[in-house]
Design an enzyme around this catalytic site. Structure first.
Site, PDB file in Angstrom:
ATOM      1  CE  LYS A  66      18.057  52.754  33.476  1.00  0.00           C
ATOM      2  NZ  LYS A  66      18.329  53.822  34.573  1.00  0.00           N
ATOM      3  CE  LYS A  90      14.950  51.468  33.957  1.00  0.00           C
ATOM      4  NZ  LYS A  90      16.033  51.928  35.022  1.00  0.00           N
TER       5      LYS A  90
HETATM    6  N1  LIG Z   1      16.844  53.556  37.580  1.00  0.00           N
HETATM    7  C1  LIG Z   1      15.713  52.956  37.858  1.00  0.00           C
HETATM    8  C2  LIG Z   1      14.644  53.748  36.392  1.00  0.00           C
HETATM    9  O1  LIG Z   1      15.397  54.593  36.175  1.00  0.00           O
HETATM   10  C3  LIG Z   1      13.144  53.465  36.346  1.00  0.00           C
HETATM   11  C4  LIG Z   1      12.691  53.909  35.260  1.00  0.00           C
HETATM   12  C5  LIG Z   1      11.259  53.635  35.421  1.00  0.00           C
HETATM   13  O2  LIG Z   1      10.210  53.422  35.934  1.00  0.00           O
HETATM   14  O3  LIG Z   1      10.316  53.739  34.199  1.00  0.00           O
END
Ligand SMILES: NCC(=O)CCC(=O)O
Ligand SMILES: [Mg+2]
Length: 331
Positions: A201, A255
Site C-alpha cells: 500500500k 493499492k
Molecule cells: N483502507 C482503504 C482505503 O484507504 C481506500 C482508499 C481509497 O479508496 O482512496
C-alpha cells in the site's frame, strides 16, 4: 514465434466480432469485483459523498439492501468501511474494539440477512476511529508506533471475526501484523477466516475522497509516509508481499490500482498467489471528472480499466464501480 508479413497478418483475427471474442485472452466477470461500502449511523439514511459523485454512505439497513443487490448481481464480496461519528473517535481509536461499533453492527446485519450468500471483507486499521486520522497509535511527536499498534489491530481483527467477518483485511502497513493476527485467529478458533493483506500500500495522493467518506480528511495532520510505501519503490513491494505471505496471508493486495499495475504484474509473476488491487477513490474521481468534462464514455472507461487489472494478473478488484460494472456485464 510470430512469423513475417504477409504470411502472418495479426489483423486477420481482429477482423470480426466473433473472431475477437474467440481470441480474447482475459475476461471480466461480476465475480472479479469486490464492492467497498461506507456505513453511517441511523436508519434509512443515504448520504451522498460530494468528492465521489454516485457513491453514498448508507445506514446499516441500506448496507443490507446493497448486499442483497450485490449478491443478485453476482458480486462475491463486499468491503465495509465505517464513518465513525466524531464523538466516538479518540486518540487511541478504542472504538475499534467495541463489539457494538458501527462496523460490527453492519457485519452482523448482513450476515443475518444473507448468510453465506456474500463474503464480507473488513478493514483493519485505526484511521476511521482515531481523532488524529492516523492508522495507528502515535507518540508525542506524532510518529505511528508499530508494535503497540499491532496489539490493538489484533483486538480489532478478533472483534470483526466474532461479529462474522469472512476476510480480515489489514490496511495499516505496520510490520508484523499479519502473523500476529493469524496467530490470534487460530487461537480463537477462526481457522477458516481468511486474511487479505494490503501488502503493498503506497503513500498515495489518490486517497483524498476516501478520507472524506470516512470523515478523516479534516482530522489528518501530516501524511502517512512513515508506514505506507514510497511510490518510487518496486523491489520493496516484493519484500512486503513475501513477508506477509510468510506470516500467513491468503491473498495480497496492491493499492492504488491503475498507476501500480507494474507492481501487480511483478507480484503475480514472482509469487503466483492470488493478487487483488484497489481502484481507489481518487481513480474513481478522475474517471468521473473525465466523464463530466466530456472526455470519455463512463461505461467504456470503467470496463476498460477493470479489464486492465485482470490483464495485469489480478484475481479481482476492489472498485466503487462494482455494482455499475456488474450491471453492464450482466447486460
Ligand atoms: N483502507 C482503504 C482505503 O484507504 C481506500 C482508499 C481509497 O479508496 O482512496
Ligand atoms: Mg508489511
Amino acid at each position: 514465434m510470430t512469423g513475417s508479413y504477409p504470411h502472418t497478418r495479426l489483423r486477420r483475427t481482429r477482423a470480426t466480432a466473433w473472431s475477437r471474442a474467440m481470441h480474447r485472452e482475459n475476461v471480466l466477470t461480476p465475480a472479479d469485483l469486490i464492492w467497498p461500502l461506507f456505513v453511517t449511523e441511523g436508519e434509512g439514511v443515504e448520504e451522498p459523498i460530494a468528492a465521489l459523485p454516485g457513491v453514498s454512505r448508507w445506514s446499516v439497513d441500506g448496507v443490507v439492501a446493497r448486499a442483497k443487490e450485490a449478491a443478485e448481481l453476482g458480486i462475491p464480496c463486499l468491503a465495509l468501511f465505517p464513518n465513525t461519528q466524531p464523538d466516538r473517535r479518540s486518540e487511541n481509536g478504542g472504538e475499534a474494539l467495541n463489539p457494538d461499533n458501527l462496523m460490527c453492527r453492519a457485519i452482523r446485519a448482513v450476515r443475518d440477512a444473507l448468510g453465506d450468500r456474500i463474503g464480507l471483507l473488513t478493514d483493519v486499521a485505526l484511521d476511521p476511529y482515531t481523532s488524529h486520522g492516523q492508522d495507528g497509535l502515535i507518540d508525542a511527536a506524532g510518529y505511528v508506533l508499530n508494535d503497540e499498534t499491532v496489539e490493538v489491530l489484533v483486538g480489532q481483527a478478533l472483534n470483526q471475526a466474532a461479529a462474522g467477518a469472512d476476510i480480515i483485511a489489514p490496511s495499516d502497513m505496520m510490520d508484523g501484523r499479519i502473523g500476529a493476527i493469524r496467530d490470534a485467529l487460530e487461537d480463537a478458533g477462526h481457522a477458516n477466516i481468511q486474511i487479505m493483506s494490503y501488502a503493498a500500500k503506497y503513500a498515495s495522493s489518490f486517497y483524498g475522497p476516501f478520507r472524506d467518506a470516512v470523515g478523516s480528511r479534516g482530522l489528518l495532520k501530516g501524511d502517512k509516509k512513515t508506514y505506507q510505501m514510497d511510490p518510487a519503490n518496486s523491489e520493496e513491494a516484493l519484500r512486503e508481499v513475501e513477508m506477509d505471505l510468510a506470516e500467513g496471508a491468503d491473498s495480497v493486495m496492491v493499492k492504488p490500482g491503475l498507476p501500480y499495475l507494474d507492481i501487480v504484474r511483478r507480484v503475480k509473476e514472482t509469487f503466483e498467489v492470488p493478487v487483488f488491487a484497489y481502484q481507489v477513490s481518487g481513480e474513481y474521481a478522475m474517471i468521473e471528472a473525465a466523464v463530466a468534462a466530456g472526455a470519455g464514455d463512463r461505461d467504456a472507461l470503467v470496463l476498460e480499466t477493470l479489464l486492465a487489472f485482470k490483464r495485469a494478473g489480478c484475481s479481482g478488484v476492489l472498485t466503487y464501480y462494482a455494482a455499475h460494472a456488474a450491471r453492464l456485464l450482466n447486460g
